[in-house]
Design a protein around this motif. Structure first.
Motif, short mmCIF file in Angstrom:
data_model
loop_
_atom_site.label_atom_id
_atom_site.label_comp_id
_atom_site.label_asym_id
_atom_site.label_seq_id
_atom_site.Cartn_x
_atom_site.Cartn_y
_atom_site.Cartn_z
N ALA A 14 2.14 10.25 -1.79
CA ALA A 14 1.75 11.65 -1.36
C ALA A 14 2.52 11.67 0.18
O ALA A 14 2.53 13.20 0.71
N ALA A 15 2.95 10.67 0.79
CA ALA A 15 3.47 10.76 2.06
C ALA A 15 4.68 11.40 1.92
O ALA A 15 5.47 11.45 0.99
N ARG A 16 4.69 12.41 2.94
CA ARG A 16 6.05 13.14 3.35
C ARG A 16 6.70 12.62 4.21
O ARG A 16 6.51 12.25 5.34
N VAL A 17 8.14 12.91 4.17
CA VAL A 17 9.16 12.52 5.07
C VAL A 17 9.52 14.08 5.80
O VAL A 17 10.03 15.02 4.99
N GLU A 18 9.23 14.10 7.07
CA GLU A 18 9.71 15.04 7.80
C GLU A 18 11.08 15.33 8.10
O GLU A 18 11.98 14.13 8.47
N PRO A 19 11.73 16.44 8.36
CA PRO A 19 13.18 16.52 8.66
C PRO A 19 13.41 16.14 10.10
O PRO A 19 12.57 16.32 10.88
N PRO A 20 14.59 15.31 10.22
CA PRO A 20 14.87 14.53 11.50
C PRO A 20 15.10 15.62 12.52
O PRO A 20 15.61 16.64 12.12
N GLU A 21 14.68 15.29 13.66
CA GLU A 21 15.38 15.97 14.89
C GLU A 21 16.67 15.91 15.11
O GLU A 21 17.20 16.82 15.69
N ARG A 29 15.84 5.83 8.13
CA ARG A 29 14.41 5.08 8.20
C ARG A 29 13.29 5.59 7.35
O ARG A 29 12.86 4.85 6.38
N PRO A 30 12.96 6.79 7.61
CA PRO A 30 11.84 7.34 6.92
C PRO A 30 11.89 7.62 5.30
O PRO A 30 11.21 7.29 4.57
N TRP A 31 13.30 7.96 5.08
CA TRP A 31 13.60 7.94 3.64
C TRP A 31 13.60 6.69 2.94
O TRP A 31 13.38 6.50 1.96
N ARG A 32 14.20 5.66 3.56
CA ARG A 32 14.10 4.31 3.12
C ARG A 32 12.67 3.73 3.03
O ARG A 32 12.44 3.04 2.24
#
Length: 140
Positions: A14-21, A29-32
């Motif tokens: 369920a964890a979401r990855v937010e678009p990078p700033e 990193r968050p995608w990996r």
């Protein structure tokens, strides 16, 4: 490593990855991390599937049935391709599952070389493997 709880697996998925700033190497990193979490779930489920297949293999051995049942394999392949929402094409899913089935069948054969264990009703295996246990089920 202990098996993750259902709650932990659900949270990982369920964890979401937010678009990078900023678009830089740090954005990977968050995608990996998400891929690593998904891989944890996938390996856990593959091993649970193998446990079920081993149980089916024990039952088939006790009944004198063959490990390989082509009609069951085709049924499994049809099921996973029908459940495939994409983006992987059906043929890619088919190839992946052919490999999973091949490795599962190999495990069943290795386990069939050991003495048969009695099958008892109501075991934990039954709870983990609430799948079709018909005699033609090849554990796939």
């Amino acid at each position: 490593m202990p098996a993750p709880s259902l709650e932990a697996l659900t949270a990982l998925l369920a964890a979401r990855v937010e678009p990078p700033e900023e678009v830089d190497l740090g954005a990977l990193r968050p995608w990996r991390d998400r891929i690593d979490a998904i891989d944890t779930v996938v390996i856990y489920l593959l091993n649970q599937r193998a446990v079920c297949a081993a149980e089916i293999g024990d039952l088939k051995r006790q009944m004198g049935l063959p490990v390989y049942v082509p009609t069951r394999e085709e049924e499994v392949l049809d099921n996973v391709m029908a459940a495939n929402p994409g983006p992987l094409p059906d043929e890619a899913v088919r190839r992946l599952y052919e490999r999973v089935i091949d490795e599962t069948r190999s495990l069943e054969r290795r386990l069939s070389e050991r003495p048969a264990a009695p099958v008892s009703g109501g075991s934990n295996q039954d709870e983990r493997c609430a799948s079709d246990r018909s005699p033609d089920n090849s554990g796939t």
